[in-house]
Design a protein around this motif. Structure first.
Motif, PDB file in Angstrom:
ATOM      1  N   LEU A 189     -11.161  10.839  -8.220  1.00  0.00           N
ATOM      2  CA  LEU A 189      -9.779  11.197  -8.523  1.00  0.00           C
ATOM      3  C   LEU A 189      -8.987  11.428  -7.237  1.00  0.00           C
ATOM      4  O   LEU A 189      -7.870  10.918  -7.095  1.00  0.00           O
ATOM      5  N   LEU A 190      -9.553  12.153  -6.305  1.00  0.00           N
ATOM      6  CA  LEU A 190      -8.879  12.417  -5.043  1.00  0.00           C
ATOM      7  C   LEU A 190      -8.542  11.118  -4.318  1.00  0.00           C
ATOM      8  O   LEU A 190      -7.396  10.904  -3.920  1.00  0.00           O
ATOM      9  N   PHE A 191      -9.517  10.267  -4.164  1.00  0.00           N
ATOM     10  CA  PHE A 191      -9.295   9.021  -3.443  1.00  0.00           C
ATOM     11  C   PHE A 191      -8.255   8.159  -4.158  1.00  0.00           C
ATOM     12  O   PHE A 191      -7.357   7.604  -3.533  1.00  0.00           O
ATOM     13  N   SER A 192      -8.334   8.083  -5.486  1.00  0.00           N
ATOM     14  CA  SER A 192      -7.382   7.278  -6.261  1.00  0.00           C
ATOM     15  C   SER A 192      -5.956   7.809  -6.129  1.00  0.00           C
ATOM     16  O   SER A 192      -5.017   7.037  -5.956  1.00  0.00           O
ATOM     17  N   VAL A 193      -5.791   9.127  -6.213  1.00  0.00           N
ATOM     18  CA  VAL A 193      -4.459   9.725  -6.094  1.00  0.00           C
ATOM     19  C   VAL A 193      -3.895   9.476  -4.696  1.00  0.00           C
ATOM     20  O   VAL A 193      -2.728   9.101  -4.546  1.00  0.00           O
ATOM     21  N   LEU A 194      -4.722   9.640  -3.673  1.00  0.00           N
ATOM     22  CA  LEU A 194      -4.236   9.430  -2.305  1.00  0.00           C
ATOM     23  C   LEU A 194      -3.864   7.972  -2.060  1.00  0.00           C
ATOM     24  O   LEU A 194      -2.872   7.688  -1.384  1.00  0.00           O
ATOM     25  N   VAL A 195      -4.627   7.052  -2.621  1.00  0.00           N
ATOM     26  CA  VAL A 195      -4.286   5.627  -2.475  1.00  0.00           C
ATOM     27  C   VAL A 195      -2.970   5.329  -3.189  1.00  0.00           C
ATOM     28  O   VAL A 195      -2.118   4.619  -2.670  1.00  0.00           O
ATOM     29  N   LYS A 196      -2.778   5.900  -4.382  1.00  0.00           N
ATOM     30  CA  LYS A 196      -1.505   5.727  -5.098  1.00  0.00           C
ATOM     31  C   LYS A 196      -0.343   6.292  -4.276  1.00  0.00           C
ATOM     32  O   LYS A 196       0.732   5.703  -4.221  1.00  0.00           O
ATOM     33  N   CYS A 197      -0.559   7.438  -3.658  1.00  0.00           N
ATOM     34  CA  CYS A 197       0.471   8.038  -2.794  1.00  0.00           C
ATOM     35  C   CYS A 197       0.783   7.117  -1.628  1.00  0.00           C
ATOM     36  O   CYS A 197       1.944   6.953  -1.248  1.00  0.00           O
ATOM     37  N   ARG A 198      -0.244   6.532  -1.052  1.00  0.00           N
ATOM     38  CA  ARG A 198      -0.056   5.643   0.092  1.00  0.00           C
ATOM     39  C   ARG A 198       0.755   4.414  -0.299  1.00  0.00           C
ATOM     40  O   ARG A 198       1.557   3.915   0.472  1.00  0.00           O
ATOM     41  N   GLU A 199       0.572   3.945  -1.548  1.00  0.00           N
ATOM     42  CA  GLU A 199       1.301   2.776  -2.042  1.00  0.00           C
ATOM     43  C   GLU A 199       2.751   3.105  -2.400  1.00  0.00           C
ATOM     44  O   GLU A 199       3.584   2.208  -2.473  1.00  0.00           O
TER      45      GLU A 199
END
Length: 159
Positions: free
Chosen positions: A22-32
């Motif tokens: 979840l953490l990695f997915s949320v951070l990747v979404k934020c980066r996008e």
């Protein structure tokens, strides 16, 4: 001017596998996300990030999000800037805000996550690339170690 960001203390080893996903997915979404734009992720979006073989409920998801908030999203980053004989220590939070929306049940137990909203602090947007690259490497190393450990524990069928 020399700038150093202290990311070497960042570790996800204390998080569960679901929290890591979840953490990695949320951070990747934020980066996008475009800089300066609020990101909204509904509970169903978050479930898709982690729910491959899990029977996670929206109640469990709320607990996971709260744990991530307490263990990662409140984390501050230290930036050291050197200009000549002066050193400036600056502390930043990655997010300008992090909002958790949930449905409170009549019993005040078993609350269900509805959505989260967050916005990356403009001063820290560049850190998302460093953080996600570090977490991706860390996640891949841990996945490889787990896979290797599982292979070592499985009985060999070779005869």
């Amino acid at each position: 001017m020399k700038e150093v960001v202290e990311l070497n203390k960042l570790s996800i080893t204390s998080f569960t596998k679901l929290e890591q996903k979840l953490l990695f997915s949320v951070l990747v979404k934020c980066r996008e996300q475009a800089k300066g734009v609020e990101l909204e992720l509904k509970a169903d979006d978050l479930m898709r990030f982690i729910n491959q073989h899990s029977n996670t409920t929206k109640q469990n998801l709320l607990d996971i999000v709260m744990n991530l908030y307490n263990n990662f999203f409140k984390l501050h980053f230290e930036v050291i800037k050197k200009q000549g004989n002066l050193t400036c220590l600056s502390y930043y939070n990655l997010f300008s805000f992090f909002k958790i929306y949930y449905e409170k049940n009549k019993t005040h137990q078993n609350n269900n996550l509805i959505k989260i909203k967050l916005k990356v602090n403009d001063d820290c947007a560049y850190l998302l690339y460093e953080i996600t690259n570090k977490l991706q490497t860390q996640f891949e190393i841990e996945e490889l170690a787990l896979k290797t450990q599982n292979e070592l524990q499985e009985p060999s069928n070779k005869g």
